[in-house]
Write a protein that holds these residues in place. Structure first.
Motif, mmCIF file in Angstrom:
data_model
loop_
_atom_site.group_PDB
_atom_site.id
_atom_site.type_symbol
_atom_site.label_atom_id
_atom_site.label_comp_id
_atom_site.label_asym_id
_atom_site.label_seq_id
_atom_site.Cartn_x
_atom_site.Cartn_y
_atom_site.Cartn_z
ATOM 1 N N UNK A 94 0.825 -1.202 0.000
ATOM 2 C CA UNK A 94 0.000 0.000 0.000
ATOM 3 C C UNK A 94 0.863 1.257 0.000
ATOM 4 N N UNK A 95 0.273 2.344 -0.441
ATOM 5 C CA UNK A 95 0.978 3.622 -0.505
ATOM 6 C C UNK A 95 1.232 4.155 0.908
ATOM 7 N N UNK A 96 2.375 4.783 1.093
ATOM 8 C CA UNK A 96 2.699 5.459 2.349
ATOM 9 C C UNK A 96 2.169 6.883 2.214
ATOM 10 N N UNK A 97 1.100 7.225 2.921
ATOM 11 C CA UNK A 97 0.454 8.526 2.727
ATOM 12 C C UNK A 97 1.208 9.706 3.328
ATOM 13 N N UNK A 98 2.380 9.447 3.932
ATOM 14 C CA UNK A 98 3.200 10.570 4.369
ATOM 15 C C UNK A 98 4.088 11.070 3.231
ATOM 16 N N UNK A 99 4.251 10.246 2.166
ATOM 17 C CA UNK A 99 5.081 10.633 1.018
ATOM 18 C C UNK A 99 4.399 10.342 -0.318
ATOM 19 N N UNK A 100 3.108 10.053 -0.264
ATOM 20 C CA UNK A 100 2.338 9.785 -1.474
ATOM 21 C C UNK A 100 0.895 10.203 -1.276
ATOM 22 N N UNK A 101 0.201 10.427 -2.381
ATOM 23 C CA UNK A 101 -1.197 10.876 -2.314
ATOM 24 C C UNK A 101 -2.073 10.069 -3.262
ATOM 25 N N UNK A 142 -0.261 15.124 1.445
ATOM 26 C CA UNK A 142 0.390 14.117 2.272
ATOM 27 C C UNK A 142 -0.090 14.277 3.713
ATOM 28 N N UNK A 143 -0.190 13.162 4.428
ATOM 29 C CA UNK A 143 -0.797 13.178 5.763
ATOM 30 C C UNK A 143 -0.019 14.035 6.767
ATOM 31 N N UNK A 144 1.291 14.136 6.624
ATOM 32 C CA UNK A 144 2.080 14.929 7.568
ATOM 33 C C UNK A 144 2.532 16.269 7.014
ATOM 34 N N UNK A 145 2.115 16.592 5.791
ATOM 35 C CA UNK A 145 2.492 17.860 5.182
ATOM 36 C C UNK A 145 3.855 17.864 4.523
ATOM 37 N N UNK A 146 4.469 16.685 4.367
ATOM 38 C CA UNK A 146 5.788 16.599 3.731
ATOM 39 C C UNK A 146 5.642 16.611 2.208
#
Length: 194
Positions: A94-101, A142-146
């Motif tokens: 699955x996609x890592x939503x801290x570095x992908x959308x 991204x979930x953390x704004x990165x």
């Protein structure tokens, strides 16, 4: 969008916007395999647009992809054609939503011609936004704004427009099941004013 649909929307008071207004065309690509973008282009915001028809019978298919399982982008139908997905950054599944959308929307249930426009911004906060026929479909950051992975919206691999290809992990690889009614318009280092 069909003339009938435009007239229905206008009579209902729906204002149609043009997310491509004011942008300067960088590339215009016919359906088929596409060359990779430069490292500078992959690190800059991008807007892409095209006219397509959706399939009469729901099916999965790739409209546009670049990159691969490390970093990539994907626009297409999935989940038996019931989801229209716009994805960028992390290419894993699955996609890592801290570095992908990922932005998932419901595709239209008709075979009219529709204008799709999407925007990927790789810098913080990494994001995707999309429009269909001038209507805003939504946006995700991204979930953390990165930034997107490595500050890129896609990796080093080339891509495809409406033809079979492989991109980010877990996404359909079959050709677009509808038809393309235009070239893929690409606006590098630009964002929509909407």
């Amino acid at each position: 969008m069909s003339i009938t649909r435009r007239m229905q929307m206008a009579s209902a008071g729906v204002s149609l916007l043009d997310p491509e207004a004011g942008l300067t065309l960088t590339y215009s690509n016919a359906a088929g395999a596409l060359a990779a973008y430069t490292s500078t282009e992959r690190s800059q915001p991008v807007v892409m647009a095209c006219e397509v028809t959706f399939p009469a019978v729901a099916a999965d298919g790739l409209l546009n992809e670049f990159g691969a399982s490390a970093i990539g982008s994907f626009v297409g139908l999935r989940d038996t054609g019931t989801v229209l997905r716009f994805r960028a950054g992390d290419g894993a599944n699955p996609i890592n939503d801290t570095i992908g959308v990922i932005l998932d929307v419901t595709p239209p249930a008709d075979t009219d011609t529709h204008t799709l426009v999407w925007e990927f911004v790789p810098t913080a906060p990494g994001s995707v936004r999309a429009w269909m026929d001038g209507e805003y479909l939504g946006g995700v950051s991204t979930s953390g704004g990165a930034s997107l992975e490595s500050g890129l919206w896609t990796g080093t691999a080339g891509g495809a427009y409406a033809t079979s290809s492989s991109g980010p992990s877990g996404e359909p690889t079959a050709a677009w099941p509808g038809t393309t009614e235009s070239n893929l318009r690409v606006y590098i280092n630009q964002t929509s004013s909407l």
